[in-house]
Design an enzyme around this catalytic site. Sequence first.
Site, PDB file in Angstrom:
ATOM      1  N   GLU A   1      -8.464 -12.008   6.165  1.00  0.00           N
ATOM      2  CA  GLU A   1      -7.393 -11.344   6.922  1.00  0.00           C
ATOM      3  C   GLU A   1      -7.792 -11.225   8.390  1.00  0.00           C
ATOM      4  O   GLU A   1      -6.934 -11.146   9.261  1.00  0.00           O
ATOM      5  CB  GLU A   1      -7.134  -9.942   6.311  1.00  0.00           C
TER       6      GLU A   1
ATOM      7  N   HIS B   1       0.842  -1.212   0.000  1.00  0.00           N
ATOM      8  CA  HIS B   1       0.000   0.000   0.000  1.00  0.00           C
ATOM      9  C   HIS B   1       0.871   1.253   0.000  1.00  0.00           C
ATOM     10  O   HIS B   1       1.780   1.380   0.825  1.00  0.00           O
ATOM     11  CB  HIS B   1      -0.907   0.020   1.227  1.00  0.00           C
TER      12      HIS B   1
ATOM     13  N   GLY C   1     -10.450  -2.539   2.968  1.00  0.00           N
ATOM     14  CA  GLY C   1     -11.288  -1.981   4.031  1.00  0.00           C
ATOM     15  C   GLY C   1     -11.870  -3.071   4.923  1.00  0.00           C
ATOM     16  O   GLY C   1     -11.445  -4.222   4.867  1.00  0.00           O
TER      17      GLY C   1
ATOM     18  N   HIS D   1      -8.726  -8.370  -0.809  1.00  0.00           N
ATOM     19  CA  HIS D   1      -8.356  -8.606   0.593  1.00  0.00           C
ATOM     20  C   HIS D   1      -9.428  -9.525   1.194  1.00  0.00           C
ATOM     21  O   HIS D   1     -10.600  -9.148   1.237  1.00  0.00           O
ATOM     22  CB  HIS D   1      -8.388  -7.296   1.380  1.00  0.00           C
TER      23      HIS D   1
ATOM     24  N   ASP E   1       2.857  -5.493   2.643  1.00  0.00           N
ATOM     25  CA  ASP E   1       1.611  -4.782   2.951  1.00  0.00           C
ATOM     26  C   ASP E   1       1.878  -3.276   3.141  1.00  0.00           C
ATOM     27  O   ASP E   1       1.460  -2.468   2.326  1.00  0.00           O
ATOM     28  CB  ASP E   1       0.917  -5.377   4.190  1.00  0.00           C
TER      29      ASP E   1
HETATM   30 ZN   LIG Z   1      -3.339  -4.874   2.212  1.00  0.00          ZN
END
Ligand SMILES: [Zn+2]
Length: 339
Positions: free
Chosen positions: A203, A18, A173, A200, A281
């Site tokens: 997680e 990110h 998100g 995503h 990440d």
């Molecule tokens: Zn991520």
Amino acid sequence: MNVIEDIQRMPKIELHLHLDGSTRKETIWELLNELGENPFSSYEELNNILSIDGKCESLKEYLEAFYFPVKVMQTKEVLTRVSEELAQDLAKEGVIYSEIRFAPYFHQQKGLSIEEVIEAVLKGLSKGERKYKVKSRLIICTMRGFPIEKNIDLVKRAAAFLNKGVVAIDLAGNEHDFPPEESKEVFKLAKSLGFHITVHAGETGKEENIEKAINILGAERIGHGVFAYKNPNILKLIKEKSVFLEMCPTSNLNTNAVKSLLEHPIKTYYDNGLKVTINTDNRTVSNVSLSSEINNIIDKLGFSIEDLERITHYAVEAAFCSSEDKEWLKNIVENYYNK
Ligand SMILES: [Zn+2]
């Protein structure tokens, strides 16, 4: 043999990264001062907010780490600058190809359009590519919890940059409260326009999101997928459909998805034939580099150099770049490991 030096030399591929969570701390400090909005009395104080050490005490702590990077990333100049700096940081540690992702929405506080935001980031990445020889592609994050029409509009706008730097659409998100099926229309559109898909999922404990991301949203890659082990059918689905897992161990430790790196499932998945890749990440938030993450999985999870060779080949396979670029990557990786 010095393992750290060896890792630095390895040609590396980063697929889950990110932009806002990987901004240089010095840059944020400098830009907050320029804005005249620096609330910190020392650099050290900012430093403590921007990086998580171990596990987060709260979600607030984790989200706070993104607040200041996003606050300063509101002009074209800054977006270009931080993107170029990230490319430089990646090149410095031997990354040869990266896919960087971000949500353009968060960079419109000063009135930039979606197109201006994406253009500014692409400009920084291509400057980085020219100067530092690291090839980068962009993944656009749609956001859970945002109105579906807004995410659809974002995908349509991003389509103007498809194969001109932008390669895929992601869903990021709060996965706990907004299940994948809510984004069905967004990803149907993305797929029909020719975007690659990564999501995503799995997680934060909801392993069913992995299955839905694959079957309903058409995910070719899963961001994290940590909790796949909770359901053997999901592990089977990942394997059968040859879906790649973008794993980010330290980030999972930060968010309490795993209790310790020793308990991270990446090695078990790898040993069972799942196509795992290793990623950071958020370089700044998790205070890691791809080299430090690779060192972690060697040191704590027993990955061998041969395993890393295979993982790097998985990353080449998983990359959303053109077939010419894949061929180029494959050659570099093969040449390195054949030596
Ligand atoms: Zn991520």
